[in-house]
Design a protein around this motif. Structure first.
Motif, PDB file in Angstrom:
ATOM      1  N   ALA A  87      91.877 -26.245  88.267  1.00  0.00           N
ATOM      2  CA  ALA A  87      90.787 -26.433  87.182  1.00  0.00           C
ATOM      3  C   ALA A  87      90.741 -25.374  86.166  1.00  0.00           C
ATOM      4  N   SER A  88      91.147 -24.117  86.366  1.00  0.00           N
ATOM      5  CA  SER A  88      91.290 -23.122  85.332  1.00  0.00           C
ATOM      6  C   SER A  88      92.156 -23.516  84.148  1.00  0.00           C
ATOM      7  N   CYS A  89      93.267 -23.854  84.713  1.00  0.00           N
ATOM      8  CA  CYS A  89      94.649 -24.093  83.775  1.00  0.00           C
ATOM      9  C   CYS A  89      94.091 -25.389  82.975  1.00  0.00           C
ATOM     10  N   SER A  90      93.639 -26.400  83.525  1.00  0.00           N
ATOM     11  CA  SER A  90      93.338 -27.318  83.083  1.00  0.00           C
ATOM     12  C   SER A  90      92.093 -27.183  81.651  1.00  0.00           C
ATOM     13  N   PHE A  91      91.262 -26.336  82.128  1.00  0.00           N
ATOM     14  CA  PHE A  91      90.190 -26.024  81.026  1.00  0.00           C
ATOM     15  C   PHE A  91      90.998 -25.205  80.003  1.00  0.00           C
ATOM     16  N   HIS A  92      91.556 -24.512  80.073  1.00  0.00           N
ATOM     17  CA  HIS A  92      92.265 -23.539  79.131  1.00  0.00           C
ATOM     18  C   HIS A  92      93.386 -24.428  78.257  1.00  0.00           C
ATOM     19  N   LEU A  93      93.923 -25.197  78.948  1.00  0.00           N
ATOM     20  CA  LEU A  93      95.067 -26.268  78.101  1.00  0.00           C
ATOM     21  C   LEU A  93      94.189 -27.202  77.138  1.00  0.00           C
ATOM     22  N   ARG A  94      92.856 -27.363  77.645  1.00  0.00           N
ATOM     23  CA  ARG A  94      92.095 -28.102  76.668  1.00  0.00           C
ATOM     24  C   ARG A  94      91.656 -27.215  75.573  1.00  0.00           C
ATOM     25  N   GLN A  95      91.246 -26.081  75.953  1.00  0.00           N
ATOM     26  CA  GLN A  95      91.091 -25.084  74.749  1.00  0.00           C
ATOM     27  C   GLN A  95      92.311 -24.893  73.655  1.00  0.00           C
ATOM     28  N   LEU A  96      93.355 -24.838  74.227  1.00  0.00           N
ATOM     29  CA  LEU A  96      94.553 -24.637  73.377  1.00  0.00           C
ATOM     30  C   LEU A  96      94.613 -25.914  72.594  1.00  0.00           C
ATOM     31  N   ALA A  97      94.396 -27.194  73.097  1.00  0.00           N
ATOM     32  CA  ALA A  97      94.526 -28.238  72.424  1.00  0.00           C
ATOM     33  C   ALA A  97      93.472 -28.339  71.243  1.00  0.00           C
ATOM     34  N   LYS A  98      92.315 -27.919  71.624  1.00  0.00           N
ATOM     35  CA  LYS A  98      91.315 -27.635  70.534  1.00  0.00           C
ATOM     36  C   LYS A  98      91.640 -27.003  69.580  1.00  0.00           C
ATOM     37  N   TYR A  99      92.405 -25.805  69.692  1.00  0.00           N
ATOM     38  CA  TYR A  99      92.805 -25.167  68.422  1.00  0.00           C
ATOM     39  C   TYR A  99      93.974 -25.535  67.891  1.00  0.00           C
ATOM     40  N   GLY A 100      94.544 -26.737  68.217  1.00  0.00           N
ATOM     41  CA  GLY A 100      95.974 -27.183  67.695  1.00  0.00           C
ATOM     42  C   GLY A 100      97.303 -26.707  68.131  1.00  0.00           C
ATOM     43  N   LEU A 101      96.967 -25.850  69.226  1.00  0.00           N
ATOM     44  CA  LEU A 101      98.258 -25.216  69.843  1.00  0.00           C
ATOM     45  C   LEU A 101      98.918 -25.921  71.130  1.00  0.00           C
ATOM     46  N   ALA A 102      98.202 -26.961  71.535  1.00  0.00           N
ATOM     47  CA  ALA A 102      98.773 -27.682  72.697  1.00  0.00           C
ATOM     48  C   ALA A 102      98.562 -29.128  72.426  1.00  0.00           C
ATOM     49  N   GLU A 103      99.088 -30.046  73.152  1.00  0.00           N
ATOM     50  CA  GLU A 103      98.746 -31.571  72.926  1.00  0.00           C
ATOM     51  C   GLU A 103      99.240 -32.095  74.288  1.00  0.00           C
ATOM     52  N   ARG A 104      98.850 -33.335  74.382  1.00  0.00           N
ATOM     53  CA  ARG A 104      99.162 -34.288  75.633  1.00  0.00           C
ATOM     54  C   ARG A 104     100.868 -34.860  75.173  1.00  0.00           C
ATOM     55  N   ALA A 105     101.615 -34.898  76.205  1.00  0.00           N
ATOM     56  CA  ALA A 105     102.872 -35.289  76.100  1.00  0.00           C
ATOM     57  C   ALA A 105     103.073 -36.624  77.083  1.00  0.00           C
ATOM     58  N   PRO A 106     103.981 -37.372  76.816  1.00  0.00           N
ATOM     59  CA  PRO A 106     104.225 -38.581  77.498  1.00  0.00           C
ATOM     60  C   PRO A 106     104.480 -38.058  79.186  1.00  0.00           C
ATOM     61  N   GLY A 107     103.917 -38.920  80.031  1.00  0.00           N
ATOM     62  CA  GLY A 107     104.068 -38.609  81.611  1.00  0.00           C
ATOM     63  C   GLY A 107     105.095 -39.394  81.973  1.00  0.00           C
ATOM     64  N   ALA A 108     105.673 -39.312  83.294  1.00  0.00           N
ATOM     65  CA  ALA A 108     106.752 -40.128  84.049  1.00  0.00           C
ATOM     66  C   ALA A 108     106.110 -41.291  84.425  1.00  0.00           C
ATOM     67  N   ASP A 109     104.567 -41.238  84.670  1.00  0.00           N
ATOM     68  CA  ASP A 109     103.883 -42.534  85.218  1.00  0.00           C
ATOM     69  C   ASP A 109     102.492 -42.356  84.507  1.00  0.00           C
ATOM     70  N   ALA A 110     101.742 -43.380  84.828  1.00  0.00           N
ATOM     71  CA  ALA A 110     100.329 -43.342  84.325  1.00  0.00           C
ATOM     72  C   ALA A 110      99.563 -42.247  85.015  1.00  0.00           C
ATOM     73  N   ARG A 111      99.737 -41.523  86.047  1.00  0.00           N
ATOM     74  CA  ARG A 111      99.112 -40.630  87.010  1.00  0.00           C
ATOM     75  C   ARG A 111      99.284 -39.351  86.248  1.00  0.00           C
TER      76      ARG A 111
END
Length: 232
Positions: free
Chosen positions: A49-73
């Motif tokens: 939960a903590s990592c998920s929250f802080h990854l979203r914060q990094l995305a908010k500031y343009g430092l991280a983004e979603r990448a294609p996954g191996a499957d839909a999950r």
């Protein structure tokens, strides 16, 4: 070569990045490539939960983004760039305060890295103990000369950038090394006669060994930490 980088200019983004877990997460993404919050949590010993929250914060500031996954999950994250940079010459008091906060977070990270290294250094091979460690050097330079010197150091280090982006170029026996550069002004005022300045410095003892193992690093106010990703 020039590594892809993202530049932070907004005080909110600068403060948003000044968080130890966010720096660790971004460094992990840069070192190992795209990964899920679950995998990052395993690597860092943090909660998902903590990592998920802080990854979203990094995305908010343009430092991280979603990448294609191996499957839909699977929903991995990736770093948007190899280097994070910012300026440290703003006249805006909010920007200056935010960069100071970021530098303090960097310094804490560097200190922890150094302490962890010292704790295991005794177990490292002799050839690596001989070329790692700490040193310092006093310089009597103008601001322009220091900027020029920093540029020369950056150019020298850039000769190894291709090994960051292309693992096949890393030689046999390589290790990942964090090279940390600190440029710190003396508390005493400068600009006086050379003889007066020299009087404040202890004379070097020829019998003393030279300072061990130089370890330059990313210039303060021009970048971030390596792992948390190369900050320049």
């Amino acid at each position: 070569m020039s590594l892809p980088h993202v530049k932070l200019t907004d005080p909110r983004a600068l403060r948003g990045y000044a968080h130890p877990l966010r720096m660790a997460l971004l460094g992990l993404l840069r070192q190992q490539g795209p990964m899920t919050a679950t995998r990052a949590a395993e690597q860092l010993g943090e909660s998902v939960a903590s990592c998920s929250f802080h990854l979203r914060q990094l995305a908010k500031y343009g430092l991280a983004e979603r990448a294609p996954g191996a499957d839909a999950r699977e929903r991995p994250w990736r770093a948007t760039a190899r280097v994070t940079s910012w300026d440290d010459d703003s006249d805006d008091p909010q920007v200056r305060a935010a960069t100071d906060e970021l530098h303090a977070a960097q310094l804490a990270l560097y200190t922890r890295q150094a302490e962890e290294f010292l704790a295991r250094r005794v177990d490292e091979p002799t050839e690596w103990r001989a070329v790692t460690g700490f040193s310092d050097q006093s310089l009597y330079v103008t601001a322009e000369e220091l900027a020029e010197l920093t540029g020369r150091i950056d150019a020298l280090l850039a000769e190894y950038d291709d090994r960051i982006t292309d693992p096949s170029r890393r030689p046999v026996g390589f290790r990942r090394v964090s090279l940390i550069q600190l440029a710190v002004l003396s508390a005493s005022s400068g600009g006086g006669p050379a003889t007066a300045e020299a009087a404040d410095e202890p004379a070097a003892d020829p019998a003393d060994p030279a300072p061990a193992d130089p370890a330059p690093a990313a210039p303060a106010g021009a970048g971030e930490a390596d792992e948390p990703g190369a900050d320049r």
